[in-house]
Write an enzyme that holds these catalytic residues in place. Sequence first.
Site, PDB file in Angstrom:
ATOM      1  N   ALA A  98      28.532  67.855  23.422  1.00  0.00           N
ATOM      2  CA  ALA A  98      27.668  67.625  23.382  1.00  0.00           C
ATOM      3  C   ALA A  98      26.867  67.493  25.624  1.00  0.00           C
ATOM      4  O   ALA A  98      25.844  66.882  25.068  1.00  0.00           O
ATOM      5  CB  ALA A  98      26.130  67.142  22.782  1.00  0.00           C
ATOM      6  N   LEU A  99      27.741  67.962  26.421  1.00  0.00           N
ATOM      7  CA  LEU A  99      27.942  67.158  27.559  1.00  0.00           C
ATOM      8  C   LEU A  99      26.459  67.699  28.414  1.00  0.00           C
ATOM      9  O   LEU A  99      25.890  68.658  27.908  1.00  0.00           O
ATOM     10  CB  LEU A  99      28.922  67.742  27.883  1.00  0.00           C
ATOM     11  CG  LEU A  99      29.887  68.023  27.670  1.00  0.00           C
ATOM     12  CD1 LEU A  99      31.661  68.011  28.942  1.00  0.00           C
ATOM     13  CD2 LEU A  99      30.498  65.311  27.381  1.00  0.00           C
ATOM     14  N   HIS A 150      27.391  63.103  31.622  1.00  0.00           N
ATOM     15  CA  HIS A 150      28.232  63.511  31.479  1.00  0.00           C
ATOM     16  C   HIS A 150      29.083  63.874  32.351  1.00  0.00           C
ATOM     17  O   HIS A 150      30.546  63.418  32.865  1.00  0.00           O
ATOM     18  CB  HIS A 150      28.921  63.989  30.641  1.00  0.00           C
ATOM     19  CG  HIS A 150      28.528  63.256  28.726  1.00  0.00           C
ATOM     20  ND1 HIS A 150      27.334  64.090  27.960  1.00  0.00           N
ATOM     21  CD2 HIS A 150      29.143  62.086  28.189  1.00  0.00           C
ATOM     22  CE1 HIS A 150      27.241  63.631  27.247  1.00  0.00           C
ATOM     23  NE2 HIS A 150      28.188  62.345  26.904  1.00  0.00           N
ATOM     24  N   LYS A 155      26.273  53.312  32.827  1.00  0.00           N
ATOM     25  CA  LYS A 155      25.157  52.042  32.426  1.00  0.00           C
ATOM     26  C   LYS A 155      24.431  52.597  31.031  1.00  0.00           C
ATOM     27  O   LYS A 155      24.326  51.088  30.445  1.00  0.00           O
ATOM     28  CB  LYS A 155      25.120  51.488  33.636  1.00  0.00           C
ATOM     29  CG  LYS A 155      25.739  50.596  34.548  1.00  0.00           C
ATOM     30  CD  LYS A 155      24.874  51.006  35.833  1.00  0.00           C
ATOM     31  CE  LYS A 155      25.779  49.550  37.229  1.00  0.00           C
ATOM     32  NZ  LYS A 155      25.569  49.182  37.409  1.00  0.00           N
ATOM     33  N   ASP A 164      25.103  53.081  28.580  1.00  0.00           N
ATOM     34  CA  ASP A 164      25.738  51.919  27.231  1.00  0.00           C
ATOM     35  C   ASP A 164      25.961  50.595  27.847  1.00  0.00           C
ATOM     36  O   ASP A 164      27.327  50.022  28.193  1.00  0.00           O
ATOM     37  CB  ASP A 164      26.491  52.784  26.529  1.00  0.00           C
ATOM     38  CG  ASP A 164      25.960  53.590  25.975  1.00  0.00           C
ATOM     39  OD1 ASP A 164      25.463  53.937  24.328  1.00  0.00           O
ATOM     40  OD2 ASP A 164      25.623  55.436  26.774  1.00  0.00           O
ATOM     41  N   SER A 182      20.608  61.454  26.792  1.00  0.00           N
ATOM     42  CA  SER A 182      21.381  61.527  25.740  1.00  0.00           C
ATOM     43  C   SER A 182      21.780  62.168  25.847  1.00  0.00           C
ATOM     44  O   SER A 182      20.644  63.939  25.077  1.00  0.00           O
ATOM     45  CB  SER A 182      20.815  60.241  24.936  1.00  0.00           C
ATOM     46  OG  SER A 182      21.035  60.400  23.845  1.00  0.00           O
ATOM     47  N   SER A 183      22.182  62.940  24.585  1.00  0.00           N
ATOM     48  CA  SER A 183      22.949  63.974  23.573  1.00  0.00           C
ATOM     49  C   SER A 183      22.557  63.724  22.411  1.00  0.00           C
ATOM     50  O   SER A 183      21.820  65.026  22.061  1.00  0.00           O
ATOM     51  CB  SER A 183      24.712  64.018  22.805  1.00  0.00           C
ATOM     52  OG  SER A 183      25.125  63.562  23.811  1.00  0.00           O
ATOM     53  N   ARG A 184      21.671  62.649  22.215  1.00  0.00           N
ATOM     54  CA  ARG A 184      20.550  62.642  20.860  1.00  0.00           C
ATOM     55  C   ARG A 184      19.194  63.225  21.423  1.00  0.00           C
ATOM     56  O   ARG A 184      18.136  63.599  20.326  1.00  0.00           O
ATOM     57  CB  ARG A 184      20.826  61.444  20.375  1.00  0.00           C
ATOM     58  CG  ARG A 184      21.726  61.036  19.722  1.00  0.00           C
ATOM     59  CD  ARG A 184      22.179  59.739  18.755  1.00  0.00           C
ATOM     60  NE  ARG A 184      22.557  58.916  17.966  1.00  0.00           N
ATOM     61  CZ  ARG A 184      23.531  58.367  18.123  1.00  0.00           C
ATOM     62  NH1 ARG A 184      24.046  58.122  19.375  1.00  0.00           N
ATOM     63  NH2 ARG A 184      24.715  58.541  17.759  1.00  0.00           N
TER      64      ARG A 184
END
Length: 273
Positions: A29-30, A34, A145, A147, A182-184
């Site tokens: 889910a780039l 990414h 960074k 994460d 974020s993918s979320r």
Amino acid sequence: MRKFSDPLALREYRKSCQESVGFVPTMGALHEGHITLIKQSVKENSKTVVSIFVNPTQFLEGEDLEDYPRKIEADLKICELAGVDALFLPTIDAMYEKDELSIIAPKTKGFVLEGFHRPSHFDGVLQVVLKLLNITTPTRAYFGKKDAQQLFMIQNMVKHLFLNVEIVPCEIVRETDGLALSSRNVYLTPKEREKALSLSKSLKYATKMIMNNNKKSEDIKSEMLSILKETQVEYVEIVDHQFNRLKEVEIGNTIILVATFVGTTRLIDNIWI
Ligand code: AMP
């Protein structure tokens, strides 16, 4: 762009690469975050390998493993356009045996913050990253960074296990209004997305306080919590680069972190001071 699902086939490909190899592990889910990592790898290495693998062992019971966004067609195009040389898309069975040795994150630093709220999450992250690094044996591996504690855990693993790879930390990529990509983020309704801005706003406010010479962690955290009041905060914390809690911000050696639920979506963000 070459595509691999078999770890041993990727390893053969890697052996054929004479020069430097950059590696960017992802769960797909780039997005621009990414892509920034991938582009940096393409710039700094002769070949770039990207992996897309939604790793089951880093999800806890009840988390979003089943629902995690999967956009493989779009991801393929993104990788192709970004100049990726090899894309690794393994199955769960190709990556895991039924009965395996376990990897456990360090007892103290692996069990605070993310490690406290998501127990065993880092065990799964380290397990999969070690496998991926062993398959790819890259010259450099790129991590965001965003994460921050994950990056720290991986840097520690590389040091403790004497892995022969350079870990390259990459800056956090944000939307123009400050929301960290974020993918979320796709889970957020428009109303929740508004509320989600309080993460970056709280971090910005913290920076402002520090610039005004108020470096006391308690003061900063309390202001941040009031900005985050419409979300369900898990933690706001101020640590040094080794993840020791700080009473006072140390310029050049501080990370301010936040983890909070906006509706049912768990978001994290941080800033390095
Ligand atoms: P993920 O697919 O979420 O596991 O992320 C794969 C890599 O991309 C990790 O190293 C993340 O830290 C990094 N990443 C994710 N979001 C961002 C972002 N907004 N900015 C920079 N790096 C990111």
